[in-house]
Design an enzyme around this catalytic site. Structure first.
Site, PDB file in Angstrom:
ATOM      1  N   GLU A 153      18.745   7.347  20.525  1.00  0.00           N
ATOM      2  CA  GLU A 153      19.781   6.322  20.381  1.00  0.00           C
ATOM      3  C   GLU A 153      19.230   5.122  19.586  1.00  0.00           C
ATOM      4  O   GLU A 153      19.912   4.564  18.738  1.00  0.00           O
ATOM      5  CB  GLU A 153      20.298   5.885  21.755  1.00  0.00           C
ATOM      6  CG  GLU A 153      21.510   5.011  21.662  1.00  0.00           C
ATOM      7  CD  GLU A 153      22.585   5.300  22.720  1.00  0.00           C
ATOM      8  OE1 GLU A 153      22.535   6.342  23.394  1.00  0.00           O
ATOM      9  OE2 GLU A 153      23.482   4.458  22.834  1.00  0.00           O
ATOM     10  N   SER A 156      27.939   4.865  30.265  1.00  0.00           N
ATOM     11  CA  SER A 156      26.910   5.650  29.562  1.00  0.00           C
ATOM     12  C   SER A 156      27.341   7.059  29.199  1.00  0.00           C
ATOM     13  O   SER A 156      26.602   8.024  29.411  1.00  0.00           O
ATOM     14  CB  SER A 156      25.622   5.718  30.372  1.00  0.00           C
ATOM     15  OG  SER A 156      24.933   4.550  30.205  1.00  0.00           O
ATOM     16  N   ASP A 214      19.848   3.703  31.019  1.00  0.00           N
ATOM     17  CA  ASP A 214      20.951   4.671  30.950  1.00  0.00           C
ATOM     18  C   ASP A 214      20.433   6.098  30.972  1.00  0.00           C
ATOM     19  O   ASP A 214      20.846   6.924  31.786  1.00  0.00           O
ATOM     20  CB  ASP A 214      21.767   4.463  29.664  1.00  0.00           C
ATOM     21  CG  ASP A 214      22.403   3.095  29.618  1.00  0.00           C
ATOM     22  OD1 ASP A 214      22.247   2.340  30.595  1.00  0.00           O
ATOM     23  OD2 ASP A 214      23.047   2.794  28.600  1.00  0.00           O
ATOM     24  N   HIS A 271      21.102  -7.526  33.541  1.00  0.00           N
ATOM     25  CA  HIS A 271      20.453  -8.373  32.534  1.00  0.00           C
ATOM     26  C   HIS A 271      19.018  -8.711  32.930  1.00  0.00           C
ATOM     27  O   HIS A 271      18.535  -9.809  32.655  1.00  0.00           O
ATOM     28  CB  HIS A 271      21.262  -9.661  32.286  1.00  0.00           C
ATOM     29  CG  HIS A 271      22.437  -9.440  31.367  1.00  0.00           C
ATOM     30  ND1 HIS A 271      22.308  -9.240  30.017  1.00  0.00           N
ATOM     31  CD2 HIS A 271      23.769  -9.379  31.615  1.00  0.00           C
ATOM     32  CE1 HIS A 271      23.495  -9.077  29.462  1.00  0.00           C
ATOM     33  NE2 HIS A 271      24.413  -9.144  30.422  1.00  0.00           N
TER      34      HIS A 271
HETATM   35  P1  ADP Z   1      29.098   4.284  26.481  1.00  0.00           P
HETATM   36  O1  ADP Z   1      29.032   2.960  27.143  1.00  0.00           O
HETATM   37  O2  ADP Z   1      30.158   5.150  27.095  1.00  0.00           O
HETATM   38  O3  ADP Z   1      27.772   4.968  26.386  1.00  0.00           O
HETATM   39  P2  ADP Z   1      28.854   4.231  23.622  1.00  0.00           P
HETATM   40  O4  ADP Z   1      29.599   3.443  22.606  1.00  0.00           O
HETATM   41  O5  ADP Z   1      27.397   4.038  23.741  1.00  0.00           O
HETATM   42  O6  ADP Z   1      29.598   3.996  25.010  1.00  0.00           O
HETATM   43  O7  ADP Z   1      29.085   5.782  23.323  1.00  0.00           O
HETATM   44  C1  ADP Z   1      30.380   6.339  23.152  1.00  0.00           C
HETATM   45  C2  ADP Z   1      30.347   7.392  22.070  1.00  0.00           C
HETATM   46  O8  ADP Z   1      29.483   8.488  22.467  1.00  0.00           O
HETATM   47  C3  ADP Z   1      31.682   8.062  21.834  1.00  0.00           C
HETATM   48  O9  ADP Z   1      32.490   7.306  20.949  1.00  0.00           O
HETATM   49  C4  ADP Z   1      31.258   9.392  21.211  1.00  0.00           C
HETATM   50  O10 ADP Z   1      30.927   9.237  19.848  1.00  0.00           O
HETATM   51  C5  ADP Z   1      29.983   9.710  21.948  1.00  0.00           C
HETATM   52  N1  ADP Z   1      30.238  10.605  23.075  1.00  0.00           N
HETATM   53  C6  ADP Z   1      30.085  10.294  24.375  1.00  0.00           C
HETATM   54  N2  ADP Z   1      30.399  11.361  25.154  1.00  0.00           N
HETATM   55  C7  ADP Z   1      30.755  12.360  24.331  1.00  0.00           C
HETATM   56  C8  ADP Z   1      31.178  13.722  24.519  1.00  0.00           C
HETATM   57  N3  ADP Z   1      31.291  14.262  25.720  1.00  0.00           N
HETATM   58  N4  ADP Z   1      31.458  14.440  23.424  1.00  0.00           N
HETATM   59  C9  ADP Z   1      31.335  13.916  22.217  1.00  0.00           C
HETATM   60  N5  ADP Z   1      30.948  12.656  21.961  1.00  0.00           N
HETATM   61  C10 ADP Z   1      30.659  11.877  23.002  1.00  0.00           C
HETATM   62 MG    MG Z   2      26.099   4.177  25.377  1.00  0.00          MG
END
Ligand code: ADP
Ligand code: MG
Length: 380
Positions: free
Chosen positions: A154, A120, A166, A31
């Site tokens: 993003e 991430s 990230d 944070h």
């Molecule tokens: P995180 O904290 O893991 O980044 P997010 O909510 O930002 O969580 O992202 C998760 C989303 O990213 C998943 O629900 C999916 O839509 C996408 N994603 C992440 N990795 C993959 C992957 N290897 N293949 C397809 N989609 C993915």
């Molecule tokens: Mg994420």
């Protein structure tokens, strides 16, 4: 998972590009990114793997064995579909706007980065897709440029207002190093983090993160309020980064109580992260572990973004033999903890932790033993 045989089944023949892109965990500096502070992520052992081959019809076709789903889009009609393919479209969108000559491709993308747990997976996937496009375009970009483009993807296309940590960690981390990232000017330093007898254990709490986004916005506002009030005495301060712990001590009584606590966390955490890095550089892992514990206490008592689950996991870990430090990592409430422990005790620690945590919370934790990995790279 054999991606080459999956590729052959789906598309026939062989892929021409093979790449990997890790997830990341933040070791300390929580944070503080939106207060121009320092963060210290490392790339974890969980990663996205991708194999692909160019196509000549301007389509991107991707098969995901983790979703058992094949998705596609045209480079000439990039529009949100509301599925995971949007992350690939987001990257195509920003690279195109940046002037990169895009070629379509077909490929298989697999990952063992847990989804939506704060390690991430999204940045890992984005950077993988960016490397794929850049490789096919024979375009040369630095890790920092790739990270900034993926952050933009993003922010602008997915609509998630994430900071730069990230994507930068995923793209720029080096094996056996943690990445000290100065969020004020994005300058970076590779800090040796080759743990001979110790390891980092990452534990996913399996706890809901819903509270995190509203609390996040509230904390950001309180930081802005705190800065505005402190600028009465320190008009040159552009962010809380410019306030030292001593300066804050002189005037924190003049701040509303809750704001004073939030600011105390931020100012303390920025100083603590620098101290933690000094400890690493001098080989003092015990001190680094203490800084991790102090960071958690500050997030719990001053920033108030922990939860029963995160406090349980870290309290429990600290009582185990061989543990030097344990803290929540990420935005808080749910997500993961990170623990520094003697390597030969790590596996057993995870097993017993999962067991005791399930009894205390009815939740199914997952844990991984991690060493600092190389950032995203083309393998062939
Ligand atoms: P995180 O904290 O893991 O980044 P997010 O909510 O930002 O969580 O992202 C998760 C989303 O990213 C998943 O629900 C999916 O839509 C996408 N994603 C992440 N990795 C993959 C992957 N290897 N293949 C397809 N989609 C993915
Ligand atoms: Mg994420």
């Amino acid at each position: 998972m054999n991606l080459h045989s999956l590729f052959a089944e789906r598309f026939g023949g062989e892929p021409t590009v093979v790449l990997r892109s890790p997830g990341r965990v933040n070791l300390i500096g929580e944070h503080v990114d939106y207060n121009d502070g320092f963060v210290l992520p490392m790339a974890v052992s969980m990663q996205t793997d991708m194999v692909l081959r160019p196509r000549d019809d301007r389509k991107v076709v991707l098969y995901s064995p983790i979703f058992d789903s094949q998705m596609e889009f045209s480079l000439d009609a990039i529009e949100k579909q509301g599925t995971w393919i949007d992350f690939a479209q987001a990257v195509a969108f920003v690279l195109h706007n940046d002037g990169v000559e895009l070629t379509g491709f077909e490929g298989v993308v697999w990952s063992n980065v847990p989804l939506a747990s704060g390690l991430s997976s999204s940045a890992s996937f984005e950077v993988a897709v960016a490397l794929a496009f850049l490789e096919l375009a024979k375009a040369d970009k630095s890790a920092a440029e790739v990270a900034l483009l993926c952050q933009k993807a993003e922010n602008q296309f997915i609509g998630v207002n994430c900071g730069i940590m990230d994507q930068m960690a995923v793209a720029a981390c080096e094996k056996d190093h943690a990445l000290l990232l100065d969020c004020r000017d994005l300058s970076m330093q590779q800090v040796p983090f080759q743990l001979k007898d110790h390891a980092i254990v990452v534990v996913d709490s399996d706890a809901p993160r819903e509270l995190a986004s509203s609390a996040y916005n509230a904390r950001r506002t309180q930081c802005e309020q705190g800065l505005a009030l402190l600028q009465q005495w320190y008009p040159e301060a552009k962010s809380l980064r410019d306030i030292t712990p001593d300066q804050l001590a002189l005037h924190s009584g003049a701040l509303p109580e809750e704001v004073a606590k939030r600011v105390a966390h931020v100012v303390g955490e920025i100083a603590r992260t620098e101290e933690a890095v000094e400890a690493l550089k001098s080989g003092d892992l015990a001190k680094f572990g203490r800084k991790m514990n102090e960071s958690h206490a500050s997030l719990r008592d001053l920033y108030e973004v922990t939860s029963f689950e995160l406090d349980f996991l870290t309290d429990w870990a600290r009582k185990q033999p061989g543990v030097l430090g344990s803290r929540m990592t990420g935005a808080g409430f749910g997500g993961c903890t990170v623990t520094l422990v003697e390597k030969d005790k790590a596996d057993e620690l995870i097993q017993r932790l999962i067991h005791d945590y399930a009894i205390a919370t009815d939740r199914q934790a997952r844990g991984w033993v991690c060493e600092a990995q190389e950032g995203a790279e083309i393998l062939g």
